[in-house]
Structure formats: structure tokens, C-alpha cells
Design a protein around this motif. Structure first.
Motif, PDB file in Angstrom:
ATOM      1  N   LYS A  35     -43.404 -26.521  -6.657  1.00  0.00           N
ATOM      2  CA  LYS A  35     -42.473 -25.530  -6.143  1.00  0.00           C
ATOM      3  C   LYS A  35     -43.228 -24.435  -5.381  1.00  0.00           C
ATOM      4  O   LYS A  35     -42.841 -24.063  -4.284  1.00  0.00           O
ATOM      5  CB  LYS A  35     -41.656 -24.927  -7.293  1.00  0.00           C
ATOM      6  CG  LYS A  35     -40.319 -24.445  -6.818  1.00  0.00           C
ATOM      7  CD  LYS A  35     -39.559 -23.719  -7.880  1.00  0.00           C
ATOM      8  CE  LYS A  35     -38.641 -22.698  -7.247  1.00  0.00           C
ATOM      9  NZ  LYS A  35     -39.355 -21.617  -6.568  1.00  0.00           N
ATOM     10  N   ASP A  36     -44.334 -23.964  -5.982  1.00  0.00           N
ATOM     11  CA  ASP A  36     -45.139 -22.936  -5.313  1.00  0.00           C
ATOM     12  C   ASP A  36     -45.683 -23.454  -3.995  1.00  0.00           C
ATOM     13  O   ASP A  36     -45.706 -22.754  -2.992  1.00  0.00           O
ATOM     14  CB  ASP A  36     -46.340 -22.526  -6.189  1.00  0.00           C
ATOM     15  CG  ASP A  36     -45.874 -21.808  -7.445  1.00  0.00           C
ATOM     16  OD1 ASP A  36     -44.707 -21.373  -7.458  1.00  0.00           O
ATOM     17  OD2 ASP A  36     -46.666 -21.693  -8.395  1.00  0.00           O
ATOM     18  N   ASN A  37     -46.112 -24.720  -4.004  1.00  0.00           N
ATOM     19  CA  ASN A  37     -46.668 -25.326  -2.808  1.00  0.00           C
ATOM     20  C   ASN A  37     -45.595 -25.464  -1.722  1.00  0.00           C
ATOM     21  O   ASN A  37     -45.834 -25.160  -0.555  1.00  0.00           O
ATOM     22  CB  ASN A  37     -47.255 -26.702  -3.150  1.00  0.00           C
ATOM     23  CG  ASN A  37     -48.134 -27.233  -2.046  1.00  0.00           C
ATOM     24  OD1 ASN A  37     -48.900 -26.482  -1.447  1.00  0.00           O
ATOM     25  ND2 ASN A  37     -48.020 -28.514  -1.771  1.00  0.00           N
ATOM     26  N   ALA A  38     -44.394 -25.892  -2.139  1.00  0.00           N
ATOM     27  CA  ALA A  38     -43.291 -26.042  -1.182  1.00  0.00           C
ATOM     28  C   ALA A  38     -42.942 -24.684  -0.578  1.00  0.00           C
ATOM     29  O   ALA A  38     -42.523 -24.600   0.575  1.00  0.00           O
ATOM     30  CB  ALA A  38     -42.077 -26.648  -1.874  1.00  0.00           C
ATOM     31  N   ASP A  39     -43.153 -23.622  -1.359  1.00  0.00           N
ATOM     32  CA  ASP A  39     -42.862 -22.279  -0.855  1.00  0.00           C
ATOM     33  C   ASP A  39     -43.725 -21.908   0.338  1.00  0.00           C
ATOM     34  O   ASP A  39     -43.406 -20.994   1.086  1.00  0.00           O
ATOM     35  CB  ASP A  39     -43.058 -21.234  -1.973  1.00  0.00           C
ATOM     36  CG  ASP A  39     -41.829 -21.161  -2.876  1.00  0.00           C
ATOM     37  OD1 ASP A  39     -40.755 -21.632  -2.444  1.00  0.00           O
ATOM     38  OD2 ASP A  39     -41.959 -20.659  -3.995  1.00  0.00           O
ATOM     39  N   GLN A  40     -44.835 -22.619   0.501  1.00  0.00           N
ATOM     40  CA  GLN A  40     -45.718 -22.322   1.644  1.00  0.00           C
ATOM     41  C   GLN A  40     -45.262 -22.967   2.949  1.00  0.00           C
ATOM     42  O   GLN A  40     -45.836 -22.723   4.002  1.00  0.00           O
ATOM     43  CB  GLN A  40     -47.140 -22.808   1.351  1.00  0.00           C
ATOM     44  CG  GLN A  40     -47.806 -22.057   0.215  1.00  0.00           C
ATOM     45  CD  GLN A  40     -49.142 -22.693  -0.125  1.00  0.00           C
ATOM     46  OE1 GLN A  40     -49.820 -23.222   0.739  1.00  0.00           O
ATOM     47  NE2 GLN A  40     -49.515 -22.653  -1.385  1.00  0.00           N
ATOM     48  N   ILE A  41     -44.248 -23.836   2.861  1.00  0.00           N
ATOM     49  CA  ILE A  41     -43.726 -24.442   4.089  1.00  0.00           C
ATOM     50  C   ILE A  41     -43.094 -23.350   4.948  1.00  0.00           C
ATOM     51  O   ILE A  41     -42.374 -22.498   4.441  1.00  0.00           O
ATOM     52  CB  ILE A  41     -42.669 -25.531   3.762  1.00  0.00           C
ATOM     53  CG1 ILE A  41     -43.321 -26.676   2.990  1.00  0.00           C
ATOM     54  CG2 ILE A  41     -42.003 -26.057   5.032  1.00  0.00           C
ATOM     55  CD1 ILE A  41     -42.318 -27.671   2.423  1.00  0.00           C
ATOM     56  N   LYS A  42     -43.401 -23.385   6.245  1.00  0.00           N
ATOM     57  CA  LYS A  42     -42.883 -22.355   7.148  1.00  0.00           C
ATOM     58  C   LYS A  42     -42.186 -23.004   8.334  1.00  0.00           C
ATOM     59  O   LYS A  42     -42.396 -24.174   8.619  1.00  0.00           O
ATOM     60  CB  LYS A  42     -44.048 -21.514   7.697  1.00  0.00           C
ATOM     61  CG  LYS A  42     -44.960 -20.900   6.649  1.00  0.00           C
ATOM     62  CD  LYS A  42     -44.746 -19.402   6.590  1.00  0.00           C
ATOM     63  CE  LYS A  42     -45.598 -18.674   5.574  1.00  0.00           C
ATOM     64  NZ  LYS A  42     -45.842 -19.305   4.299  1.00  0.00           N
ATOM     65  N   LEU A  43     -41.413 -22.201   9.044  1.00  0.00           N
ATOM     66  CA  LEU A  43     -40.836 -22.677  10.300  1.00  0.00           C
ATOM     67  C   LEU A  43     -41.912 -22.648  11.375  1.00  0.00           C
ATOM     68  O   LEU A  43     -42.763 -21.762  11.378  1.00  0.00           O
ATOM     69  CB  LEU A  43     -39.661 -21.794  10.716  1.00  0.00           C
ATOM     70  CG  LEU A  43     -38.394 -21.927   9.884  1.00  0.00           C
ATOM     71  CD1 LEU A  43     -37.387 -20.860  10.288  1.00  0.00           C
ATOM     72  CD2 LEU A  43     -37.787 -23.316  10.025  1.00  0.00           C
ATOM     73  N   ARG A  44     -41.878 -23.598  12.298  1.00  0.00           N
ATOM     74  CA  ARG A  44     -42.856 -23.624  13.384  1.00  0.00           C
ATOM     75  C   ARG A  44     -42.594 -22.534  14.420  1.00  0.00           C
ATOM     76  O   ARG A  44     -43.495 -22.070  15.078  1.00  0.00           O
ATOM     77  CB  ARG A  44     -42.771 -24.964  14.134  1.00  0.00           C
ATOM     78  CG  ARG A  44     -43.551 -26.054  13.478  1.00  0.00           C
ATOM     79  CD  ARG A  44     -43.304 -27.368  14.183  1.00  0.00           C
ATOM     80  NE  ARG A  44     -44.005 -28.405  13.476  1.00  0.00           N
ATOM     81  CZ  ARG A  44     -45.189 -28.888  13.842  1.00  0.00           C
ATOM     82  NH1 ARG A  44     -45.753 -28.470  14.956  1.00  0.00           N
ATOM     83  NH2 ARG A  44     -45.785 -29.805  13.135  1.00  0.00           N
ATOM     84  N   HIS A  45     -41.313 -22.217  14.586  1.00  0.00           N
ATOM     85  CA  HIS A  45     -40.945 -21.275  15.636  1.00  0.00           C
ATOM     86  C   HIS A  45     -40.280 -20.055  15.026  1.00  0.00           C
ATOM     87  O   HIS A  45     -39.499 -20.194  14.082  1.00  0.00           O
ATOM     88  CB  HIS A  45     -39.984 -21.939  16.628  1.00  0.00           C
ATOM     89  CG  HIS A  45     -40.435 -23.297  17.044  1.00  0.00           C
ATOM     90  ND1 HIS A  45     -41.352 -23.495  18.043  1.00  0.00           N
ATOM     91  CD2 HIS A  45     -40.135 -24.528  16.557  1.00  0.00           C
ATOM     92  CE1 HIS A  45     -41.584 -24.790  18.160  1.00  0.00           C
ATOM     93  NE2 HIS A  45     -40.871 -25.444  17.277  1.00  0.00           N
ATOM     94  N   ASP A  46     -40.569 -18.907  15.559  1.00  0.00           N
ATOM     95  CA  ASP A  46     -39.969 -17.686  15.024  1.00  0.00           C
ATOM     96  C   ASP A  46     -38.472 -17.636  15.307  1.00  0.00           C
ATOM     97  O   ASP A  46     -37.687 -17.275  14.455  1.00  0.00           O
ATOM     98  CB  ASP A  46     -40.653 -16.449  15.617  1.00  0.00           C
ATOM     99  CG  ASP A  46     -42.089 -16.337  15.127  1.00  0.00           C
ATOM    100  OD1 ASP A  46     -42.368 -16.904  14.047  1.00  0.00           O
ATOM    101  OD2 ASP A  46     -42.919 -15.728  15.814  1.00  0.00           O
ATOM    102  N   SER A  47     -38.110 -18.022  16.521  1.00  0.00           N
ATOM    103  CA  SER A  47     -36.698 -17.937  16.877  1.00  0.00           C
ATOM    104  C   SER A  47     -36.038 -19.307  16.854  1.00  0.00           C
ATOM    105  O   SER A  47     -36.496 -20.244  17.481  1.00  0.00           O
ATOM    106  CB  SER A  47     -36.541 -17.329  18.273  1.00  0.00           C
ATOM    107  OG  SER A  47     -35.195 -17.474  18.672  1.00  0.00           O
TER     108      SER A  47
END
Ligand SMILES: [Zn+2]
Length: 207
Positions: free
Chosen positions: A150-162
């Protein structure tokens, strides 16, 4: 898709054996296909935001390993065809297809990103565009226990800001196997926060 990689892949894995039992057939053989267990309609919904098509039983695992460990595109194609045979109309109802991110390391080991491959194949089959929307965490999810996943999945981010252009659109997130749901759960949340209508579809579900 890297065409050179695909060329060598085709040489190494000619499409004449079943990825599960390795009998010489044209792809997934009839008897292995029979052993795959399609999940019933009422078992499909997960948080009302997604579904899985098949139980992750022994044959399912063999198929996924042929794809992820041996990098067999044919096994990947079989998985995409299973998704389409179960949910073609549903998959066609989206405006964009994306995929849950693999870790950098697993994509590197394989030489291609297995999620991107599935999204691209689905997109070609049904004519819905595909795009990478997520940046992975650096650690491989499968090496972690439940809490760390779960902690690791929390590090997933969007590639684009908008993500303004996707606001209000229906976006399908594909993934191979639903285990704890922390990866797809995080992806769903990231898109929802942008006003997008996400839904996930996994080939297998650990039950
Ligand atoms: Zn077989």
C-alpha cells in the motif's frame, strides 16, 4: 512496441505452442482454455470501480508467467483476447485506455512494459486511443507484503500535471492481476482527483 525486440521475440517464441502446457498448438490450447475460470457477473465488481475477468488459478498463473517471466507476447495476446471475449462492448465504451504502471525494474528486466503492451493491443483491436498516464514507484510490488504494498502504491504519480483535457471522460485502467488492489486503487484515486471517471479491468483476480 519495439519492433526489433518483437522480431527476436517471434523467433524465440514461435506461435505454435500453448503458453500454459507447451503443447504444440496455435496459441492457448482448448483444454487449458477450459481450465481457466471466468468469474461470475456478481463477483466482478470491486469497489464498483472495476472488475476482473478470470480467477488466478494454476493455469492463470502459468499464462501470466509465460507473459511476464518469459516475455511471451503471444501469452500477452492471449490475455488480451480473453479480456475482449469477456468484455468487448464494455471496453469499447471508454474514451481512453491506460495501464497500471509496472516498476522501472520489472519493465527493464522484461525489455518492455507489459501493461503498455496490453493497452496498445486493446486499443488496436477496438479503436479506442491509449496513453501512459502513471509514473511507477521504484520498488517492485510483488516483492512486498500487504502493508508495504500500500505504501509503495502510494508512490505512484501522474505523469502530467494537467489532466484538464480528460476531465469528465471515461478512462479504463488495465492491469494483469488484482491481488490486494492497492495499485489499481491508487490509480483510480489519482484520476478521480482530476475529475476523470476511471474504471479498472484486470485479467486475473487472486481469490
Ligand atoms: Zn495448453
Amino acid at each position: 512496441m519495439n519492433r526489433i525486440a518483437q522480431f527476436f521475440q517471434n523467433l524465440l517464441f514461435p506461435y505454435d505452442k500453448c503458453p500454459i502446457c507447451e503443447e504444440f498448438t496455435d496459441g492457448l490450447c482448448a483444454s487449458c482454455k477450459k481450465k481457466l475460470v471466468f468469474l461470475k457477473e456478481e463477483g466482478l465488481l470491486e469497489m464498483k470501480k472495476g472488475m476482473s475477468i478470470l480467477a488466478y488459478n494454476e493455469e492463470g498463473k502459468a499464462l501470466l508467467m509465460a507473459y511476464k517471466k518469459q516475455g511471451s507476447f503471444y501469452a500477452g495476446n492471449d490475455m488480451v483476447n480473453l479480456l475482449l471475449s469477456a468484455q468487448r462492448d464494455f471496453i469499447s465504451s471508454f474514451q481512453l485506455i491506460t495501464f497500471a504502471p509496472s516498476s522501472y525494474r520489472s519493465a527493464q528486466n522484461l525489455g518492455f512494459d507489459h501493461g503498455a503492451f496490453m493497452a496498445e493491443r486493446l486499443s488496436k483491436e477496438i479503436g479506442v486511443p491509449w496513453r501512459a498516464l502513471f509514473r511507477p514507484s521504484k520498488t517492485e510490488q510483488k516483492k512486498l507484503d500487504m502493508e508495504s504494498r500500500k505504501d509503495n502504491a502510494d508512490q505512484i504519480k501522474l505523469r502530467h500535471d494537467s489532466m484538464e483535457h480528460l476531465k469528465g471522460k471515461r478512462v479504463l485502467i488495465v492491469d494483469d492481476v488484482f491481488t490486494t488492489g492497492s495499485t489499481v486503487g491508487k490509480c483510480v484515486k489519482l484520476l478521480e482527483n482530476q475529475g476523470i471517471q476511471p474504471y479498472f479491468l484486470t485479467v486475473f483476480k487472486l481469490i
